[in-house]
Scaffold this active site. Sequence first.
Site, PDB file in Angstrom:
ATOM      1  N   ASP A   7       0.745  -1.393  -0.190  1.00 38.93           N
ATOM      2  CA  ASP A   7       0.180  -0.072  -0.232  1.00 38.93           C
ATOM      3  C   ASP A   7       1.324   1.012   0.149  1.00 38.93           C
ATOM      4  O   ASP A   7       1.487   1.563   1.452  1.00 38.93           O
ATOM      5  CB  ASP A   7      -1.077   0.615   1.443  1.00 38.93           C
ATOM      6  CG  ASP A   7      -1.937   0.808   1.276  1.00 38.93           C
ATOM      7  OD1 ASP A   7      -2.288   1.681   0.379  1.00 38.93           O
ATOM      8  OD2 ASP A   7      -2.078   1.641   2.054  1.00 38.93           O
ATOM      9  N   GLU A  67      -0.992  -1.460  -4.672  1.00 37.20           N
ATOM     10  CA  GLU A  67      -2.418  -0.476  -4.587  1.00 37.20           C
ATOM     11  C   GLU A  67      -2.563   0.044  -5.607  1.00 37.20           C
ATOM     12  O   GLU A  67      -1.336   0.970  -5.615  1.00 37.20           O
ATOM     13  CB  GLU A  67      -2.612   0.070  -3.754  1.00 37.20           C
ATOM     14  CG  GLU A  67      -4.212   0.564  -3.412  1.00 37.20           C
ATOM     15  CD  GLU A  67      -5.020   0.620  -1.894  1.00 37.20           C
ATOM     16  OE1 GLU A  67      -5.295  -0.341  -1.961  1.00 37.20           O
ATOM     17  OE2 GLU A  67      -4.395   1.792  -1.796  1.00 37.20           O
ATOM     18  N   ASP A 139      -2.317   0.890   7.224  1.00 35.76           N
ATOM     19  CA  ASP A 139      -1.417   1.156   5.896  1.00 35.76           C
ATOM     20  C   ASP A 139      -1.402  -0.853   6.125  1.00 35.76           C
ATOM     21  O   ASP A 139      -1.033  -1.848   4.800  1.00 35.76           O
ATOM     22  CB  ASP A 139      -0.524   1.809   6.263  1.00 35.76           C
ATOM     23  CG  ASP A 139      -0.575   2.790   6.095  1.00 35.76           C
ATOM     24  OD1 ASP A 139      -1.587   3.619   5.174  1.00 35.76           O
ATOM     25  OD2 ASP A 139       0.472   3.313   7.088  1.00 35.76           O
TER      26      ASP A 139
END
Length: 161
Positions: A7, A67, A139
């Site tokens: 992420d 992501e 996260d």
Amino acid sequence: MILLGLDPGLGTTGWGVIRAEGNRLSHVANGRLKTDSAEPLARRLSHLDSMLAAVIADHQPQAAAVEEVFVNTNPQSTLKLGQARGVILLGVARAGIEPGEYASRLVKKAVVGVGGAEKVQVHAMIARLLPGVVIDGPDAADALAVAITHAHHLASARRRP
């Protein structure tokens, strides 16, 4: 198969490593890569690259997923996120891994069932999917969700004729 989910963020990049054996998923490790906002941008990006290389060296993933960037209302924030994401894609590619890339809404839908799920819902679902996991913040939870999404997509691709 060992999978790494990421992420991206310039200040904090979440990472999560899972093992996929057939339809069974298990937690290996997760954490956050943090850079110092007082440092110049180039140094922060270099530090992010070094920390990611260490995670890859420690866990030796065979697959990875990142992501995708979403557009913030602040163009500067979006640009910095894009630069961090570029460093992450480079680090994964340098390790010889072709990364999967998933939109945030797709990850949330794959893990929670709703594309607009809140971070708390993602965290709760990760805890259910990976029993006993201790998640190192939102996260890291998002990164584990990215890894799980990639595991599901790889499994679906293997089942197709």
